[in-house]
Design an enzyme around this catalytic site. Sequence first.
Site, PDB file in Angstrom:
ATOM      1  N   PHE A  78      -5.962   4.197  -9.489  1.00 13.84           N
ATOM      2  CA  PHE A  78      -5.307   3.241  -9.934  1.00 13.84           C
ATOM      3  C   PHE A  78      -5.333   2.902 -11.638  1.00 13.84           C
ATOM      4  O   PHE A  78      -4.483   2.820 -12.235  1.00 13.84           O
ATOM      5  CB  PHE A  78      -5.665   1.893  -9.303  1.00 13.84           C
ATOM      6  CG  PHE A  78      -5.193   1.887  -7.824  1.00 13.84           C
ATOM      7  CD1 PHE A  78      -4.003   1.762  -7.533  1.00 13.84           C
ATOM      8  CD2 PHE A  78      -5.973   1.956  -6.733  1.00 13.84           C
ATOM      9  CE1 PHE A  78      -3.264   1.584  -6.148  1.00 13.84           C
ATOM     10  CE2 PHE A  78      -5.617   1.736  -5.546  1.00 13.84           C
ATOM     11  CZ  PHE A  78      -4.202   1.592  -5.244  1.00 13.84           C
ATOM     12  N   GLU A 130     -10.662  -3.810   8.561  1.00 14.64           N
ATOM     13  CA  GLU A 130      -9.382  -3.114   8.629  1.00 14.64           C
ATOM     14  C   GLU A 130      -9.399  -1.860   9.700  1.00 14.64           C
ATOM     15  O   GLU A 130      -8.708  -1.557  10.549  1.00 14.64           O
ATOM     16  CB  GLU A 130      -9.104  -2.747   7.284  1.00 14.64           C
ATOM     17  CG  GLU A 130      -8.326  -3.919   6.358  1.00 14.64           C
ATOM     18  CD  GLU A 130      -8.024  -3.524   5.022  1.00 14.64           C
ATOM     19  OE1 GLU A 130      -7.110  -4.331   4.543  1.00 14.64           O
ATOM     20  OE2 GLU A 130      -8.250  -2.568   4.528  1.00 14.64           O
TER      21      GLU A 130
END
Length: 365
Positions: free
Chosen positions: A5, A161
């Site tokens: 990123f 998650e």
Amino acid sequence: MGAGFGGLKAARELSSLPVQVCLVDQNNYHTFQPLLYQVATAGLSPEEIAHNIRGIFHSQRNYSFRLGKVTGVNWDASVVLLDNGLTEKFDYLILAAGSETSDFGVEGVRQYSFPLKSIEDAVRLRSHILRQFELADADPAAFGQGVLNLVVVGGGPTGVEMAGALSELVNTVLRKDHPHVDLSHASIYLIEAADKLLTPFAKPLQEYADAELRQRGVKVLLNETVERVSAQAIQLKGGSQILTHTVIWSAGVKASSLGEQLGFQLTKGGRVIVNPDLSVPGHPQVYVIGDMAASKDRIGNLYPQLAQVAIQSAQHAARQIDHRLHNQEGQSFIYHDPGSMATIGRNAAVAQFPNGWHFSGFVAW
């Protein structure tokens, strides 16, 4: 250096400056890491979260890409050394190599657990999980060996998650794929050393995540730490043992070893000590961003190793290079928190924002 990123954002932010940008990475694709757990649990295919780096920058004229892994820097000649024998000359460096899994010195983690930092990790884990159910389908005696016990270590966003996604995989997809397998022998464990999940989140969200996972069949073990991992079991410091062939390690990360290779001064977690403007002491032409940087807030706390920190610090580093080109003074980096979110499963998630608002359930999802 690095096409995560931070590296992508830095290259993009430099597009309007009178510079030539060379992005270096050991892969020619960018991995959208927040969805690696979806690949590992067969929710997405690898190509859905991997994007061709050259394709991303088709319209940027001052950009080039070099495939290779950085092995060092010749500071006298201002040259980056790559493992394939190539070199790249530079005037400025932006180090954005990210982070890697930290085993905290726990015996057996490196040999027997599954990290989740790359597409290769995710595909390997997915294949392994599916293979365990095939073994159980072929030989019911494998139940007693813990073949269907899936253990996730670490109760942060990645662990939560992952545990939620495993529950959906087992109770929806694999239940249909293996109708003759008694899934009462299949257990999903989530182990967390703290007394709560999702430590950075508000208490109501922590409690919601805990309750939701338990409702979905996940066995949440709090205040438990791992002492040892072996090929067929995980030993807890509390004295108990879980038979398992599948340990997913999401207990933490450390900064890329690139900072150490280049001889920079590091923090305990391997992050490079930087000036307030993100430049390296003694190397004003080098900026460190994202997970690699030991950048701090106004009261001296290290910024979290999150994608948003990487993106904002990339923007800042590009601005500092612009200032340098115009003989202007550097500025201190200040991170603006946009909020945090974590998915627990279908129709269930948590989200919180700096103004104090937080949501859970379907709205957050």
